[in-house]
Enzyme design. Structure first.
Site, mmCIF file in Angstrom:
data_model
loop_
_atom_site.group_PDB
_atom_site.id
_atom_site.type_symbol
_atom_site.label_atom_id
_atom_site.label_comp_id
_atom_site.label_asym_id
_atom_site.label_seq_id
_atom_site.Cartn_x
_atom_site.Cartn_y
_atom_site.Cartn_z
ATOM 1 C CG ASP A 72 -1.924 -1.030 1.225
ATOM 2 O OD1 ASP A 72 -2.058 -1.666 0.223
ATOM 3 O OD2 ASP A 72 -2.416 -1.412 2.396
ATOM 4 C CB VAL A 73 0.231 4.829 -1.013
ATOM 5 C CG1 VAL A 73 0.606 6.001 -0.886
ATOM 6 C CG2 VAL A 73 -0.321 4.423 -2.707
#
Length: 314
Positions: free
Chosen positions: A145-146
């Site tokens: 995930d970012v």
């Protein structure tokens, strides 16, 4: 007229839109159809005061609106080299490159994402990446995930891409994470076996859903603090947001993970602006040598700081 450049736009909600539904406000502001605006909101591309909101939520004048507009129809996803601050190469050879991904960086380009990417950063470093996979995901065999930091492996050769994709599919890659979750888990060590799929009411989220994809997370409490626990997490499967969703389902969300119900007061006291989650170890059979390789990553500064504050009695 709506912008067609796919960029993020930031603005306060005008007085004239006070009390209007979020999807209707986005439609009015950017000239989108109501359907397109609703889809944009449900995808998590309309943020109000820093948080995704349901499309039916009413907006208040002066609230800060952040909207990521879609690219024009048929627009290509940019793959240009893009230097990424903090992206560190841990290991590099002719077949693979292992990186330590900083926060705020996506694995690869995607429609609506205008921030830095691992693929763009590697291109800026002069790395040659495998051409296998979709155009925007060439060489990518798994993602973070970012808002999650830590280790990622990217394929440089076509042989490596095929071998690593198979290894991930067959669960032959060992992925270990460190997470700090709210409260104290009971039992302290265990397995979460619960299917995951898209959240039925929030397209930008995932949830434990009957009939979802099989998802298995093993965990072991390493240290307990008054308000949270540091846990070692071993993924048997690799679903999107798996760790975040599973611990949220136990009512022990990752500290700082406001999307999945974390306490914003605790996050603020720990100076966290994202989930406390770090991909700490990665181990797999090298795709060409056959040797088992293992890599480790230290906690980044924001997570280390939060741990120190917790250790002082929070």
């Amino acid at each position: 007229m709506a912008s067609t450049d796919g960029e993020r736009r930031f603005m306060p909600v005008p007085d004239g839109l006070d009390g209007m539904r979020l999807d209707q406000a986005v439609s009015r502001l950017f000239g989108l159809s109501r359907t397109a605006a609703a889809a944009l909101v449900e995808a998590g591309d309309a943020i109000v005061d820093g948080q995704p909101r349901p499309k039916s939520d009413k907006v208040s004048a002066g609230s800060w609106l952040e909207v990521t507009l879609p690219p024009p129809p048929g627009a290509a996803v940019a793959l240009a080299p893009e230097p990424v601050d903090g992206l560190r190469i841990v290991y590099d050879d002719d077949d693979i490159v292992v990186v330590d991904k900083p926060v705020g960086v996506a694995a690869h380009p995607s429609p609506g994402w205008t921030g830095p990417t691992v693929i763009g950063g590697l291109a800026a470093m002069g790395e040659r990446i495998a051409t296998s996979g979709a155009a925007e995901r060439q060489g990518v065999v798994h993602r973070l995930d970012v808002g999650t930091t830590g280790l990622m492996v990217v394929a440089k050769s076509e042989v490596a891409y095929s071998a690593l994709k198979r290894a991930f599919k067959e669960r032959e890659v060992e992925k270990r994470y460190s997470a700090v979750v709210q409260g104290h888990l009971d039992p302290l060590r265990g397995t979460i076996d619960a299917p995951i799929d898209r959240h039925p009411g929030r397209d930008y989220k995932f949830a434990v859903v009957s009939g979802g994809k099989p998802s298995i997370t093993h965990y072991d409490t390493i240290e307990a603090f008054p308000s949270a626990s540091l846990v070692d997490v071993h993924l048997e499967t690799g679903r999107t947001h798996q760790i975040r969703v599973h611990f949220a389902a136990l009512r022990h969300p990752c500290v700082g993970d406001l999307t999945y119900g974390a306490d914003p007061t605790l996050a603020a006291r720990l100076d966290l602006t994202r989930q406390w989650l770090h991909a700490r170890e990665l181990s797999f059979e090298h795709p060409t040598s056959g040797e088992r390789v293992r890599f480790e990553s230290e906690y980044p500064s924001d997570l280390s700081h939060a741990l120190a504050v917790l250790g002082d009695g929070w």
